[in-house]
Design an enzyme around this catalytic site. Structure first.
Site, PDB file in Angstrom:
ATOM      1  N   GLY A   1      11.319 -45.706  20.123  1.00  0.00           N
ATOM      2  CA  GLY A   1      10.082 -45.826  20.869  1.00  0.00           C
ATOM      3  C   GLY A   1      10.204 -46.825  22.011  1.00  0.00           C
ATOM      4  O   GLY A   1      11.257 -46.963  22.648  1.00  0.00           O
ATOM      5  N   SER A   2       9.134 -47.569  22.248  1.00  0.00           N
ATOM      6  CA  SER A   2       9.085 -48.456  23.417  1.00  0.00           C
ATOM      7  C   SER A   2      10.008 -49.663  23.303  1.00  0.00           C
ATOM      8  O   SER A   2      10.245 -50.347  24.309  1.00  0.00           O
ATOM      9  CB  SER A   2       7.646 -48.934  23.644  1.00  0.00           C
ATOM     10  OG  SER A   2       6.827 -47.857  24.052  1.00  0.00           O
ATOM     11  N   THR A   3      10.531 -49.953  22.108  1.00  0.00           N
ATOM     12  CA  THR A   3      11.495 -51.056  22.011  1.00  0.00           C
ATOM     13  C   THR A   3      12.732 -50.775  22.856  1.00  0.00           C
ATOM     14  O   THR A   3      13.438 -51.694  23.268  1.00  0.00           O
ATOM     15  CB  THR A   3      11.925 -51.290  20.548  1.00  0.00           C
ATOM     16  OG1 THR A   3      12.507 -50.090  20.030  1.00  0.00           O
ATOM     17  CG2 THR A   3      10.734 -51.678  19.680  1.00  0.00           C
ATOM     18  N   PHE A   4      12.985 -49.493  23.135  1.00  0.00           N
ATOM     19  CA  PHE A   4      14.169 -49.097  23.899  1.00  0.00           C
ATOM     20  C   PHE A   4      14.058 -49.499  25.366  1.00  0.00           C
ATOM     21  O   PHE A   4      15.057 -49.527  26.082  1.00  0.00           O
ATOM     22  CB  PHE A   4      14.362 -47.585  23.778  1.00  0.00           C
ATOM     23  CG  PHE A   4      15.794 -47.135  23.885  1.00  0.00           C
ATOM     24  CD1 PHE A   4      16.736 -47.541  22.965  1.00  0.00           C
ATOM     25  CD2 PHE A   4      16.202 -46.286  24.901  1.00  0.00           C
ATOM     26  CE1 PHE A   4      18.055 -47.123  23.042  1.00  0.00           C
ATOM     27  CE2 PHE A   4      17.516 -45.861  24.997  1.00  0.00           C
ATOM     28  CZ  PHE A   4      18.447 -46.287  24.065  1.00  0.00           C
ATOM     29  N   LYS A   5      12.846 -49.806  25.818  1.00  0.00           N
ATOM     30  CA  LYS A   5      12.632 -50.100  27.239  1.00  0.00           C
ATOM     31  C   LYS A   5      13.383 -51.347  27.699  1.00  0.00           C
ATOM     32  O   LYS A   5      13.768 -51.449  28.866  1.00  0.00           O
ATOM     33  CB  LYS A   5      11.136 -50.261  27.508  1.00  0.00           C
ATOM     34  CG  LYS A   5      10.345 -48.978  27.331  1.00  0.00           C
ATOM     35  CD  LYS A   5       8.846 -49.222  27.422  1.00  0.00           C
ATOM     36  CE  LYS A   5       8.082 -47.925  27.182  1.00  0.00           C
ATOM     37  NZ  LYS A   5       6.628 -48.122  27.139  1.00  0.00           N
TER      38      LYS A   5
END
Length: 680
Positions: A307-311
């Site tokens: 999810g957004s942790t990959f950003k």
């Protein structure tokens, strides 16, 4: 003496001599037959009469935490063995022993009549059954004495032998990490099977000398024979930190009525795993009561979308490749960005123009996607694989999964290339994600995660050591420091994880709320709530990942996972000897990490002690170079956002020098170098 009588005397003497000669020849022949022809067979039979063969099972070595606390030990138990060939009435013996050993008489008789010289009848007796067997044994001996039976009885062919049984004194603590063993002491899961050769030891055999009734009078067996003892394995895990992680994770999962959860605590500088918790947990002492899913260490074996942790990894690649600056602005299309006729990317909240730092702080999908386009498919693919995604971390643990990252160069679909930027279409393990994040806290160097410090012999000699192992440099030190400063804003007012920072500390982190795939489509009701972070933000001591599986009532990582992170981080730092210098004046006021290490933790990490000056940002464009000395990286970033300079940072902590010098006119596009030093 007349000739006739003399003749008979000589005849009798000859007959006697002949008889003696025949008898001597018979004795000699019989001796030759028994000693030479049948000698080996008879000696073996005689040996069986006064010796009993007993296998000595290996004693499995201990598994210890980093401080020497026992996590897995071998305890002494008794097992019932028998010599079927010496049993005369197996049916009667079976009826007597069946209720004592917990068998049906028919099943026990089948064991006692097997065509083998030696059999195990019942392994690892409970204390109650062992006591009952000894009572029966004493009663049978008393009966034999009363009946004046001098020969062997069936009771003499069945007896107790000592064995080692695997026991986990901490019960369910780190159950999936430790794994478990079978009844013979062979590892089946987890570290028990990974280090089975070191732990198992070497089985041997001994012979016990018996009397005429079969009672052992001389034994070749030793209690905990050093010849059969295995080596001890010392882990990087800290028993107390493991307990904290499991306790807080369980509390969070229960609060949000989630299906499960995972938490991982790692040292960024060494790759040492200090805690690896998951729920539901298992008790290795009763591993048979848990299914395969519960017994698996999902942090190593299972995949999920980050999810957004990959950003943060997309932003790090862009900054390191110098295709963007932290202050560069991207239009986020007011929450809706159409890529094609059908493809649409949405943000949770509508945003207009955001800087790179704000894109991460606000967690904008659209902003991150546009940043990824700046990096380019080939370069981004290279960075993601350097971070370790799509390949195994190298941890010595069974069943590690490499994960899945699409080859962005070969991926033709624009939407597939775009969604990777915010963690969709990517599969990673929690271990991969934690190790990749920890590289930012280690100056940009990726470390190989490990669970074992060393293997030690029973005599205390180190057999094998597992020192920290750098894998590769992923980012420059300047980019790593920039990312810490950007991630710190996520946990401050205006960010998505205001509940992540413990009072008195700063946290560099990132939230994530990932839709789960059910069948072949994304679910609109099942999510993973994630928070990954490092504490303190400017000089990380711990890297922590928290994942909550299918929370109810709330789904966002900043609401569900961040508070769990906060509690694990705060308590773990206290255990390691780190405390905030002063309590915060207000719980919502951002307080920089003023760390003061206790003497007990002096070797654990450096003490950090500073109070940054209050930041004042003048209005309008920045045209004159300000004096940056004494400011943190985050403050310098905020100050230079409107300068148009390309910033390069060196070191961490507070700024100690800069180029251009204070008061110099700023030329947009020029390079600014700022050096930082911890504790300055």
């Amino acid at each position: 003496m007349n000739p006739v009588s003399g003749k008979w005397v000589r005849l009798r003497i000859g007959l006697v001599a002949l008889a003696l000669l025949a008898f001597g020849l018979y004795i000699s022949g019989r001796f030759f037959y028994l000693q030479v022809i049948r000698g080996p067979e008879l000696r073996e039979e005689a040996t069986r009469e006064y010796q009993k063969y007993c296998p000595v099972m290996p004693v499995r070595g201990m598994i210890l935490d980093r401080n020497g606390t026992e996590l897995a030990v071998s305890t002494r138990v008794s097992s019932v063995v028998a010599h079927p060939s010496q049993i005369k009435d197996a049916a009667r013996l079976s009826r007597q022993l069946a209720p004592i050993l917990g068998y049906k008489a028919r099943d026990l008789q089948e064991i006692l009549t097997r065509a083998r010289p030696f059999v195990f009848v019942k392994r690892h007796l409970t204390p109650e059954r062992e006591e009952a067997f000894r009572v029966w044994e004493a009663a049978e001996t008393q009966k034999a004495r009363a009946a004046k039976i001098t020969g062997r009885t069936d009771r003499d062919a069945v007896y107790l032998v000592p064995e080692a049984k695997r026991y986990y004194p901490q019960m369910g603590l780190a159950g999936q990490v430790l794994g478990f063993c079978n009844i013979d002491g062979q590892g089946l899961e987890g570290l028990e099977i990974q280090y089975d050769k070191e732990l198992f030891g070497k089985p041997k055999q001994c012979w016990n000398m018996t009397d005429a009734r079969g009672h052992i009078v001389v034994t070749g067996e030793k209690a905990w024979d050093p010849d059969v003892m295995g080596n001890n394995v010392v882990l990087t895990l800290d028993r107390t930190l493991q307990y904290i992680a499991e306790k807080e994770l369980n509390a969070g999962v229960e609060k949000f009525r989630a299906a499960g959860g995972m938490a991982l605590v790692m040292r960024p500088q060494t790759g040492e795993i200090l805690a690896m918790a998951q729920t539901p947990c298992i008790d290795p002492n009763r591993y048979g009561k848990f299914d395969e899913f519960a017994r698996r260490n999902r942090q190593v074996t299972d995949l999920l979308e980050p999810g957004s942790t990959f950003k943060i990894f997309i932003a790090a690649a862009a900054l390191d490749a110098h295709v963007v600056k932290a202050g560069d602005k991207f239009h986020c299309e007011n929450g809706h960005w159409r890529l094609g006729a059908k493809e649409m990317i949405r943000d949770v909240h509508p945003y207009g123009t955001l800087t790179v730092q704000q894109v991460i702080q606000k967690s904008s999908n659209i902003g991150t996607a546009k940043i990824s386009f700046k990096v380019g498919a080939k370069r981004l693919d290279h960075y993601l694989r350097d971070f370790g995604f799509g390949r195994r971390t190298g941890i010595l643990f069974p069943g590690e999964t490499p994960g899945l990252v699409k080859n962005l160069v070969r991926t033709r679909s624009l939407i597939d290339r775009t969604t990777v930027a915010f963690g969709q279409g990517v599969s990673v393990t929690p271990l991969q994600m934690t190790a990749a994040m920890a590289a930012m806290g280690n100056g940009g160097v990726l470390m190989e995660p490990h669970l074992v410090k060393e293997v030690v012999s029973p005599q205390g000699k180190i057999v094998t050591e597992y020192p920290p192992h750098p894998v590769r440099r992923v980012l420059s030190q300047q980019t790593a420091s920039q990312m810490l400063a950007i991630m710190e804003t996520v946990t401050q007012p205006g960010g998505t994880a205001k509940e992540a920072a413990p009072p008195g500390f700063t946290v560099a982190g990132k939230t994530g709320t990932a839709q789960k795939i059910v069948g072949r489509a994304y679910s609109h009701s099942k999510f993973n709530a994630l928070f990954i972070g490092m504490i303190p933000a400017d000089n990380p001591v711990l890297a922590i990942t928290v994942i909550v599986d299918e929370p109810r009532g709330a789904i966002f990582g900043g609401v569900v996972a961040a508070p769990i992170f906060r509690e694990i981080a705060a308590q773990s730092l206290r255990v390691l000897g780190y405390y905030p210098k002063e309590p915060p004046k207000d719980k919502n006021e951002p307080v920089l990490a003023s760390m003061l290490a206790s003497p007990a933790a002096a070797a654990t990490g450096p003490a950090v002690e500073f109070t940054p000056p209050q930041l004042e940002i003048p209005p309008g464009p920045l045209t004159i170079m300000p004096d940056l000395r004494g400011y943190t990286i985050r403050q310098v970033l905020a100050l230079l956002n409107r300068s148009g300079l390309h910033c390069r940072f060196e070191g961490s902590g507070m700024a100690v020098s800069q180029e251009p010098a204070p008061g110099t006119a700023i030329t947009p596009g020029a390079t600014c170098v700022v050096k930082f030093k911890s504790g300055a």
